[in-house]
Write an enzyme that holds these catalytic residues in place. Structure first.
Site, PDB file in Angstrom:
ATOM      1  N   MET A   1      -5.476  -7.093   8.559  1.00  0.00           N
ATOM      2  CA  MET A   1      -4.914  -6.286   9.637  1.00  0.00           C
ATOM      3  C   MET A   1      -5.789  -5.052   9.856  1.00  0.00           C
ATOM      4  SD  MET A   1      -0.918  -6.948   9.222  1.00  0.00           S
ATOM      5  CE  MET A   1      -0.903  -6.524   7.535  1.00  0.00           C
TER       6      MET A   1
ATOM      7  N   TYR B   1      12.651 -33.864 -20.788  1.00  0.00           N
ATOM      8  CA  TYR B   1      11.188 -33.756 -20.738  1.00  0.00           C
ATOM      9  C   TYR B   1      10.662 -34.200 -19.378  1.00  0.00           C
ATOM     10  CZ  TYR B   1      10.884 -38.838 -21.445  1.00  0.00           C
ATOM     11  OH  TYR B   1      11.010 -40.193 -21.291  1.00  0.00           O
TER      12      TYR B   1
ATOM     13  N   SER C   1      14.616 -42.576 -17.666  1.00  0.00           N
ATOM     14  CA  SER C   1      13.462 -41.822 -17.173  1.00  0.00           C
ATOM     15  C   SER C   1      13.423 -41.977 -15.658  1.00  0.00           C
ATOM     16  CB  SER C   1      12.180 -42.356 -17.813  1.00  0.00           C
ATOM     17  OG  SER C   1      11.099 -41.609 -17.342  1.00  0.00           O
TER      18      SER C   1
ATOM     19  N   ARG D   1       6.566 -49.128 -20.795  1.00  0.00           N
ATOM     20  CA  ARG D   1       7.311 -49.772 -19.706  1.00  0.00           C
ATOM     21  C   ARG D   1       6.825 -51.193 -19.494  1.00  0.00           C
ATOM     22  NH1 ARG D   1       6.746 -47.737 -13.724  1.00  0.00           N
ATOM     23  NH2 ARG D   1       4.827 -48.934 -13.862  1.00  0.00           N
TER      24      ARG D   1
ATOM     25  N   LYS E   1       0.832  -1.204   0.000  1.00  0.00           N
ATOM     26  CA  LYS E   1       0.000   0.000   0.000  1.00  0.00           C
ATOM     27  C   LYS E   1       0.867   1.255   0.000  1.00  0.00           C
ATOM     28  CE  LYS E   1      -3.602  -0.209   2.462  1.00  0.00           C
ATOM     29  NZ  LYS E   1      -4.787  -0.157   3.263  1.00  0.00           N
TER      30      LYS E   1
ATOM     31  N   ARG F   1      -3.191   3.025   8.756  1.00  0.00           N
ATOM     32  CA  ARG F   1      -3.531   1.725   8.138  1.00  0.00           C
ATOM     33  C   ARG F   1      -2.302   0.846   8.022  1.00  0.00           C
ATOM     34  NH1 ARG F   1      -8.347   2.745   4.422  1.00  0.00           N
ATOM     35  NH2 ARG F   1      -8.426   5.007   4.372  1.00  0.00           N
TER      36      ARG F   1
ATOM     37  N   HIS G   1      -2.391 -46.223  -5.562  1.00  0.00           N
ATOM     38  CA  HIS G   1      -3.095 -46.698  -6.752  1.00  0.00           C
ATOM     39  C   HIS G   1      -4.238 -45.757  -7.118  1.00  0.00           C
ATOM     40  CE1 HIS G   1      -6.205 -49.162  -8.777  1.00  0.00           C
ATOM     41  NE2 HIS G   1      -5.166 -49.553  -9.479  1.00  0.00           N
TER      42      HIS G   1
ATOM     43  N   ASN H   1       8.591 -41.442  -8.013  1.00  0.00           N
ATOM     44  CA  ASN H   1       7.752 -42.025  -6.955  1.00  0.00           C
ATOM     45  C   ASN H   1       8.569 -43.043  -6.166  1.00  0.00           C
ATOM     46  OD1 ASN H   1       5.755 -40.589  -8.231  1.00  0.00           O
ATOM     47  ND2 ASN H   1       4.942 -42.350  -9.340  1.00  0.00           N
TER      48      ASN H   1
ATOM     49  N   GLY I   1      -8.089  -7.129   4.451  1.00  0.00           N
ATOM     50  CA  GLY I   1      -8.909  -7.218   5.656  1.00  0.00           C
ATOM     51  C   GLY I   1      -8.259  -7.969   6.803  1.00  0.00           C
TER      52      GLY I   1
ATOM     53  N   ARG J   1      -3.844  -1.437  -6.252  1.00  0.00           N
ATOM     54  CA  ARG J   1      -3.014  -2.647  -6.240  1.00  0.00           C
ATOM     55  C   ARG J   1      -3.478  -3.546  -7.373  1.00  0.00           C
ATOM     56  NH1 ARG J   1      -5.609  -4.717  -0.584  1.00  0.00           N
ATOM     57  NH2 ARG J   1      -7.729  -4.809  -1.306  1.00  0.00           N
TER      58      ARG J   1
ATOM     59  N   CYS K   1       9.269 -39.283 -15.116  1.00  0.00           N
ATOM     60  CA  CYS K   1       7.891 -39.745 -15.288  1.00  0.00           C
ATOM     61  C   CYS K   1       7.178 -39.996 -13.961  1.00  0.00           C
ATOM     62  CB  CYS K   1       7.835 -40.979 -16.175  1.00  0.00           C
ATOM     63  SG  CYS K   1       8.673 -42.393 -15.465  1.00  0.00           S
TER      64      CYS K   1
END
Ligand code: PEP
Ligand code: MG
Length: 877
Positions: free
Chosen positions: A102, A846, A759, A612, A21, A91, A450, A763, A100, A332, A826
């Site tokens: 503070m 990629y 690749s 795969r 501000k 302010r 899964h 996980n 809103g 803003r 992947c």
């Protein structure tokens, strides 16, 4: 040291020091806009004060006194005398806007004496209205006295006198003020009469408000660091409540919901800012101001355009009109919906205001998710009953009836009902039920369980690891605390937030497809990383292509065994008593797979596709319920007891560390041989039809160079034999490996000798590096994040420090061996914007993610490329 900056001194770039501000008030002052003069106390003062309160008296006070003196000179008013009153607003204003969150105090500087002086230049009613507001705000912000207590006093007095406060005589006004002051005393407080004391205490209160509960929660939600602090803006008051030629309003330069290029907002005549916010009076649409105060309206339209041109973005502007004169109190970048963000960014490019590159930084990848998935109606969700929260496994929003089994899902679906499949966790057997479900909820499992992987693949909304639920599939009920739901009850699932609600909530969908395509086409122009898809069904492959995938980074072949017929053959193979029985099952499986691969290659056409070979442990294909075991035994013509014993023997203590991945290929080469046979015989048909294909075959879970060599060897022999048998000239193909074990990363230079491509399976790599089970992380990750042990779930956002370091080592080692080697990612984090930035930095070629994450990933790779080129990406929109 300079603790205070007059508005003439700062610029918009000073947000860290002056808050958003303050920096914008300074910028507008520079632009020559009608901004009431004032000054900003820096954010650094806030943090210093919160650490050491004496700082205020020993250092800051003096500079405040000097700043007020300068303000008196500029305004030609006095902060202490009873004539020509300088009143100020106080302010808060942090670096990032926290609407809103503070506190604000207006009309500061009034006291019993000065209010009388004020009545001479305004009116009795107006002056006392201002004073009452000051007492009320000051009481609330500085001393925590509830505002309502003051409203009650006002109402009682109005009732007692039988007239509204603006008709009170002086003595009646003073009586009411006395009651207000009495209320302070009732709280063991005194309202200070000295304007400076008011100012000092108000400033301290605003500093302290950085620590209030609302602010804390907002910071947490929006990842705003504590150490930033808030600035305090002190500005000479202008009065929107000084009659019908005055007013106040909040206006966006474009519609923040739709992006339409029209002024959007509201105003109230004869009102102060908080009247608009408080909702006591209903504001009027901004267009009506044109008739009511035409000059002020014309001025506003002009300045709104000046501000938008200057900031080159949609602005959210607060203004006040005092006796026909317009003042701008704040501007803003306006907060907006995803739909509006897209429309505005594209329009600004068309209007020549911003470049395509800048447009790409104005939309966040999360917004893209909102654009392609239905979302719950914002208003309705506020009124909905939240019953539990789990992991946001797959975005989207859906309502439906609760079912607990795949069969029930199908039954309800067949009667035209929308269903929500609620289970402890899902398994490949549930696939047909999952396909027909609007949403999937599991009480267990993580972001790569899964249910999560399959749901994301299908673009179905999903929550996993919803630990507050106790799911009893046998008795068809789910408990959540006191609440018990049974089959047929209605639930609403928000897969974007992980929230689960009772009953129906309406959804909305943004229809911005053409706009989105336009933006993503620009994204592709600047992208360096490519985006592939994890998909294996024709439906998912088509979705992936439609969403702009440059190829398939992972076709998990196990997902192709999910249908009832196929699972049966897989089970026959696993439980075969003789070679002949195994061969029969393989023969049937090869037929299924041939057709699958044929269709898959037809769908992706000239795009690359990594297939795969089988990865999961065998027992994942087997039933575990006694009933299902009996049924299977009957179908296979075996004794249930024998089948049960076989299944028991196949069970493993740590299946994720067990007999899976390439280990299966080594112990049972026939399965991988069957798979490459299906791949290549389908390719023979396609070659015949004129399609050009360079097959990419991937071996999972390699830890040893010898494993790779061994599997590769028998695959090559099988493929050579296939070409020979078919009498076809061999085509080139690639055999690569997943890198999903820490050891594989560390010997990546050796593996690169044998692999055509890599690749990263993040996980498993995350699971194996942390030792966190990817299916059980839901049980503890919330405690970890709540206790700030970890920032986030590493299966959702790559752990750059640990897992990322392994990936970086592997990429460097691989490129030492083979400089141009194709390297992809992947695992699920391949679709996560934050992780994508990391992959871009370390030179991966990629990322591959589930189809519905592709649009957001395309934007994220473009943003990563722009960040490398130093095009700044705003932290908040
Ligand atoms: C991985 O481990 O990251 C991966 C992509 O393989 P899956 O999830 O099928 O184990
Ligand atoms: Mg894996």
């Amino acid at each position: 040291m300079q603790f205070i900056y007059d508005f003439e001194e700062g610029r918009r770039t000073d947000k860290a020091l002056l808050g958003g501000k303050g920096a914008n008030l300074a910028e507008m002052t520079h632009l020559g806009l009608p901004v009431p003069p004032g000054f900003t106390i820096t954010t650094e003062c806030c943090m210093t004060y919160l650490k050491e309160e004496t700082f205020f008296d020993t250092q800051l006070k003096k500079q405040i006194l000097e700043a007020i003196q300068r303000l008196e000179e500029k305004t030609n008013k006095s902060f202490t005398s009873r004539e020509s009153l300088l009143l100020v607003s106080v302010r808060s204003g942090a670096k990032f806007s926290m609407p809103g969150m503070m506190d604000t105090i207006l009309n500061l500087g009034l006291n019993d004496q000065r209010v009388r002086g004020f009545t001479r230049t305004t009116s009795l009613a107006f002056a006392y209205d201002c004073y009452r507001r000051l007492l009320q705000m000051y009481g609330d912000v500085v001393f925590g006295i509830p505002k309502e207590e003051f409203y009650e006093l006002l109402e009682k007095k109005e009732q007692a006198l039988g007239k509204p406060a603006d008709s009170f005589f002086l003595n009646e006004q003073e009586e009411l003020i006395a009651l207000y002051k009495q209320q302070f005393i009732a709280h063991q407080r005194v309202f200070p009469q000295d304007p400076f004391e008011q100012l000092f205490e108000a400033t301290k209160a605003v500093f302290r408000s950085w620590n209030n509960q609302r602010a804390k929660v907002y910071r947490e939600l929006n990842h705003i660091p504590y150490h930033l602090g808030t600035a305090v803006n002190i500005q000479s008051m202008v009065f929107g409540n000084s009659g019908n030629q005055s007013g106040t309003g909040v206006v966006f330069t474009r519609n923040p919901a739709t992006g339409e290029h029209v002024l959007f907002g509201e105003f109230l005549l004869n009102a102060q800012g908080e009247d608009v916010v408080a909702g006591i009076r209903t504001p009027e649409p901004i267009a009506d101001l044109k008739e009511k105060l035409p000059t002020a309206y014309a001025d506003f339209v002009h300045y709104a355009q000046v501000l938008e041109d200057h900031y080159k973005d949609m602005q959210d502007i607060e203004f006040t009109i005092e006796n026909g004169q317009l003042y701008i109190l704040q501007t803003r970048d306006g907060k907006r919906t995803a739909k509006a963000a897209l429309t505005i960014a594209l329009d600004l490019v068309t209007e020549g205001v911003i470049t395509k590159e800048t447009a790409l930084t104005r939309i966040s990848p999360e917004m893209i998710d909102q654009l392609i998935h239905p979302i719950f109606d914002e208003q309705a969700i506020k009124e909905a009953r939240l019953i539990a929260t789990g992991l946001p496994a797959s975005p989207g929003a859906a309502t439906g009836v609760v079912v607990f089994t795949a069969d029930a899902a199908k039954e309800f679906h067949n009667t035209g009902k929308k269903v929500i499949l609620v289970r402890q966790e899902t398994s490949p057997e549930d696939i047909e039920g999952m396909v027909v479900s609007e949403a999937i909820v599991t009480s267990r499992g993580g972001m790569t369980s899964h249910a999560a992987v399959v749901a994301r693949g299908m673009g179905t909304c999903c929550i996993t690891g919803c630990e507050a639920l106790t799911v009893d599939e046998q008795n068809k009920q789910v408990k959540c605390g006191e609440l018990v739901l049974t089959e047929g009850d209605i639930l609403s699932v928000d897969g974007t937030s992980g929230n689960l609600f009772l009953n129906e909530i309406p959804t909305v969908i943004a229809e911005n497809n053409d706009d989105l395509q336009r933006l993503l086409a620009w994204a592709d122009e600047v992208a360096e990383l490519r985006v592939r898809a994890n998909a294996e069904t024709v439906l998912d492959l088509t979705t992936a292509m439609d969403f702009g995938a440059t190829g398939i980074g992972l076709a998990r072949t196990e997902h192709m065994f999910f249908g009832a017929e196929r699972v049966l053959e897989m089970r026959r193979l696993i439980l075969a008593d003789s070679d002949q029985e195994a061969q029969d099952a393989l023969d049937r499986l090869v037929t299924f797979q041939q057709e699958d691969f044929y269709q898959m290659y037809q769908t992706v056409q000239d795009k690359p596709m990594v297939i795969r070979l089988l990865d999961p442990p065998m027992h994942e294909f087997l039933p575990h319920e006694p009933n299902e075991i009996r049924q299977l035994a009957r179908k296979l013509g075996k004794s249930p007891l024998v089948v049960e014993e076989q299944i028991r023997r196949l069970q493993e203590t740590n299946p994720m560390l067990g007999h899976r991945g390439c280990r299966l290929g080594i112990t049972t080469p026939a399965i991988y041989q069957m798979q490459v046979c299906a791949i290549f015989t389908s390719i023979f048909r396609l070659l015949d039809e004129g399609q050009t294909i360079v097959p990419e075959i991937m071996i999972p879970l390699i830890a040893e160079e010898e494993e790779l060599l061994h599997v590769k060897q028998f695959l090559i022999e099988t493929i050579d034999a296939l070409f020979e048998e078919a009498g076809i000239e061999p085509i080139s193909y690639e055999i690569g490996t997943m890198i999903e074990l820490p050891r594989a990363c560390l010997i990546a230079d050796d593996l690169a000798q044998e692999a055509d491509f890599f690749s990263f399976g993040t996980n498993d790599l995350t699971q194996m590096t942390y030792g966190f089970s990817r299916d059980d992380i839901g049980k503890f990750i919330n405690s970890y994040t709540e206790k700030k042990i970890m920032k986030s779930d590493p299966f959702q956002h790559l752990d750059q420090k640990g897992v990322g370091a392994l990936i970086r080592i592997a990429v460097e080692k691989a490129r030492q061996t083979k400089p141009g080697m194709l390297i992809g990612v992947c695992g699920e984090v391949g679709g996560d914007p934050e992780s994508i930035a990391f992959f871009a930095e370390i030179g991966v070629d990629y990322v591959s993610c589930s189809p519905f994450r592709i649009p957001a990933a395309r934007l994220a790779v473009a943003q990563a490329a722009l960040a490398n080129k130093k095009v700044p990406i705003p932290v908040t929109q």
